[in-house]
Motif scaffolding. Sequence first.
Motif, mmCIF file in Angstrom:
data_model
loop_
_atom_site.group_PDB
_atom_site.id
_atom_site.type_symbol
_atom_site.label_atom_id
_atom_site.label_comp_id
_atom_site.label_asym_id
_atom_site.label_seq_id
_atom_site.Cartn_x
_atom_site.Cartn_y
_atom_site.Cartn_z
ATOM 1 N N GLU A 18 0.852 -1.187 0.000
ATOM 2 C CA GLU A 18 0.000 0.000 0.000
ATOM 3 C C GLU A 18 0.888 1.237 0.000
ATOM 4 O O GLU A 18 1.931 1.279 0.646
ATOM 5 N N ARG A 20 0.474 5.525 0.362
ATOM 6 C CA ARG A 20 -0.425 6.642 0.689
ATOM 7 C C ARG A 20 0.284 7.964 0.382
ATOM 8 O O ARG A 20 1.404 8.206 0.864
ATOM 9 N N LYS A 56 -10.277 12.158 -1.201
ATOM 10 C CA LYS A 56 -9.445 10.949 -1.201
ATOM 11 C C LYS A 56 -9.932 9.999 -2.281
ATOM 12 O O LYS A 56 -11.138 9.745 -2.404
ATOM 13 N N ARG A 57 -9.010 9.457 -3.048
ATOM 14 C CA ARG A 57 -9.309 8.463 -4.077
ATOM 15 C C ARG A 57 -8.320 7.310 -3.940
ATOM 16 O O ARG A 57 -7.182 7.502 -3.506
ATOM 17 N N ARG A 58 -8.755 6.122 -4.330
ATOM 18 C CA ARG A 58 -7.928 4.918 -4.183
ATOM 19 C C ARG A 58 -8.058 4.071 -5.438
ATOM 20 O O ARG A 58 -9.139 3.981 -6.038
ATOM 21 N N LYS A 65 -1.940 -0.943 -3.924
ATOM 22 C CA LYS A 65 -3.083 -0.118 -3.579
ATOM 23 C C LYS A 65 -2.578 1.288 -3.251
ATOM 24 O O LYS A 65 -1.912 1.500 -2.239
ATOM 25 N N THR A 67 -3.326 5.228 -2.480
ATOM 26 C CA THR A 67 -4.303 6.201 -1.982
ATOM 27 C C THR A 67 -3.729 7.589 -2.179
ATOM 28 O O THR A 67 -2.607 7.871 -1.751
ATOM 29 N N VAL A 69 -4.610 11.773 -1.727
ATOM 30 C CA VAL A 69 -5.462 12.798 -1.114
ATOM 31 C C VAL A 69 -5.146 14.123 -1.797
ATOM 32 O O VAL A 69 -4.018 14.610 -1.741
ATOM 33 N N CYS A 98 -5.647 9.562 5.475
ATOM 34 C CA CYS A 98 -4.992 8.321 5.041
ATOM 35 C C CYS A 98 -4.241 7.720 6.228
ATOM 36 O O CYS A 98 -3.007 7.760 6.271
#
Length: 735
Positions: A18, A20, A56-58, A65, A67, A69, A98
Amino acid sequence: MDSRPPPASHSTPPALPELRLVLLGRKGAGKSAAGNTILGVAGGFESGKPTEECVKRRADVSGRKVTVVDTPGWEWYYPLNSTPNWVRRETLRSVSLCPPGPHTVLLVVRSCASVTDDYIWEIQQHLEPQGKEVWEHTMVLFTRGDELGLGSMEQRILTSGPALHRLLKKCGNRYHVVNNRSKGDEMQVKELIRKLEEMVHGKKDGSSHLEMDSTVLLGLEADGKRRARERRKKQRQMEAQMQRGTIKAALMSDGPQGSELDAHQSFSKAPRRLPEVRLVLLGERETGKSSAGNTILGKVDFFHAGAVTEECIRQQAEVAMRLVTVVDTPGWEAGVAGATPERVKREIVCSVALCPPGPHALLLTLRVDTLVSAGHVREHLELLGEGVWRHTILLFTHGDQLREGVDIEQHIQSGGRDLQWLLEKCRSRYHVISSVDGGGRGGPATLTELLEKVEKMATMNRCEAFSRLVLEVRDLSRQRNEKFNQRLKEIGDKMLRQEAELKNMREREMKSIRWFFDRKKKVKSPGKADIQKEEEEDEDRRAGERRNDMGELEERMRWLTEDREREIQDLSIENERIRVALNQSRRERDEMMLNLELKEREIEELKERTDEQQLKLLDLERASVEIEHERKQRDEAIRVKKQEWKKEFEKLEGTTELLKKEKAECIEKLDSLKEEMKQTIIHYDDSLERKAQEKKQAMAEVEEKLRGIMETKLLEKDEELEELRRKPQRKSREL
C-alpha cells in the motif's frame, strides 16, 4: 517524463502493498490532474476548477493499492490577503484522511514556475505545520513537463537560481517530473512509484510514514464541529426571523401582484428617512469591502481589513442618527485567479439573510484603479436573483487613487462599456469613498450622502427590503395569475367564436329569405292566379319551415348563451373553490411550516446538545491523551531518574566503601598521630623547659654583660664629666 535515469547498479526495493500520498501546492499547480495521472482512469479528481475540500481516491496501480489525497491550493494571486484559514485547516486535515499517515507528501510545483525566496516561504508556512519531520517525507513533483520543450529538468535545475536548489536540498534532492497530458504513459507513473518505494525503504529511523500529533487532529475536529454548530444556529435564527417577517406576509397574500411600474407610480416618490438602514457589501476580492464597511460604520476595528473574509460578518453602529447594519461577504475570484469556490457562492446567497427581513441596498464595490468585467460581476450578483439590480448601488472604493484632476464622473465616462452597462443596470446609482488605512476616515457628509442615496432608492422600491425568497414567492404568484388569466382568455375566445358562428348563421338565413322574396316579386304576374296561389302556399310552407328553423336557431343560441353563462358560473365557482383550497392549503402549509420549524428547532437543539456532548467527549479524549502523554513522559522521566539514581547509588556505595577504608586508615593515622602528638607535647614541654632555662641563663648573662657595659659606660661618663669640670679650671688658671 523521468527526472533522471535510474542507476543500474542499485537493486530494486521490495514492492509496498500500500502507498499513501498527499498532494500539496499552490492553486493552479496541477494537483488534481497529477492525482488523475497517478491513479489513471480510476482517479476521478475534478480538474479545471478549485478544490474546496480534501478529496481521497484509491486505485490499484502496478499491483499496489495507492491512496491519493487532493487538497485545496493556497493563495498566491492576491498579494494583500493571505491564504484563508479554511484552506489551512483542510491542509492539516489531509494527513488524517490516510491513516496512520501518508508515506510521502508530494509538493506539486509547475516545471516552469519561478521558484523564489517568497515561494519557499509560502511552502514552509503551509508545509511545516504538518510536523517537524515533514521534509523527511516530502518529494517535489514537477507538473506540466511538456512546457520544458526540448530541455530536461536537470538543465533547468542547473540554470535556475539558488532558491530552487535550496528547496530540493530541503527535500533530500528527491523530485520527479510528470506530464499530465500524457495520461496513458505508464512509465512515468511506474518510475514515480519506484522512487517513492526507494524513499520509504531508505528511512534510517524506521518511520515509513508521516505521523501527526493526535491533539492537533482532535483540535481540528472539535473546531470543525463548533463552527458547524454555530453555522446551524445562525441559520436557524435567520430562518426564524424571516418566518416572522415579510416572507410570511408574502405567502398569505391572495391578490395578484401589479406590475413594478404601476407600483412605482402608485407609491410616493418622496424620500423617506429610515430609522434603520441595512447594507450588504458585495464584490471581487481585494476591492476594499471590509475597509468600506469600517468607513461606513465609522470605526476601524469592526471588520478585519487586509485579511481574507471567509464567511459573512454582520456589524451594527449608529451613524447619522440611524441604526446602520453592514454585512461583509467573502469576495469572489477574479477571472485570471480561477473559478469562485462554491462555499463563497453559498456565503453570497446567504448574506441577505443576515439582516432580516432583508437589506435595503446591495453595495457593489469596485476599485477606481482596476478594470471591471461586467460578465463576471453579473454571474455572481445574479446568484441572488434577477431582481437584484433594483437594490444595487455601485460603491467605488479607493477614491484617493483617482488621478489628479480627474473626478468620478470623468472616470465613469472613460471606464468602458462594461462599467457603463453596470451603471445602466443600477439606474445610474453610485457613490465613491476613500479607503485609506483600513477605513474609518469617511467624513460625516460623505456617509450622510450615501445613506440618503440608499433611502432614495428604498423609496423608489416602496421601502421594501431585498429578499430572494420574497421574489421567488412573487414569481410563483405571478405565474399562477398568468395561468388563471390565460384560462379565462381561452374561455372568452371560445365564447366569442361561438357568438360569431351564430351571427354568421343568422346572416345566412336572412340573406336566403331576402333572396326568396326578391325572386317572388320578379315572377309574379296577373294571368297566372293558380300558379301564384300554389307558389304562395309553397312560400308559406317554406316560411313556416324557416320560422321553425329560426326558432331552432334562437333556441340553440339561447342554449349556447346559457351554456356560456353556466361555464362562466362554473369557472367562477371553480375559481372560488380553488382560491379557498389555496387559502386552506396555505394555512395548512403555514401550520406545517410552523410545526416543521418547531421540530427543526427541537432537532437542532438536540443536535447542539449532542455536539456539545461530543465536544466534551473530544475535550475529555484530548485531555486524556494529554494526560496519558504527560504520564508517559513522567514515567519515562522517572525511569531515567531511577536509572540515574541507581547509578549514583552504586557510585555512592563504592564511595562509601572507599570512605570506610579511608576512615579506618584515618583512625589508625589519628591514633598514631595522637601518640606522636603526646610524645611531641612531652618533647615540646621538655624543649620549652630547656629553652626557658637556656633563656634564663642567657638573660642572666646578658644582664651581667649589660651591667658591666653600663658600669663601664658610667665610668666613662664620670670621667668625661670630670674632664669637663677640669677644663674650665685650667682655662681660668691660664688666664
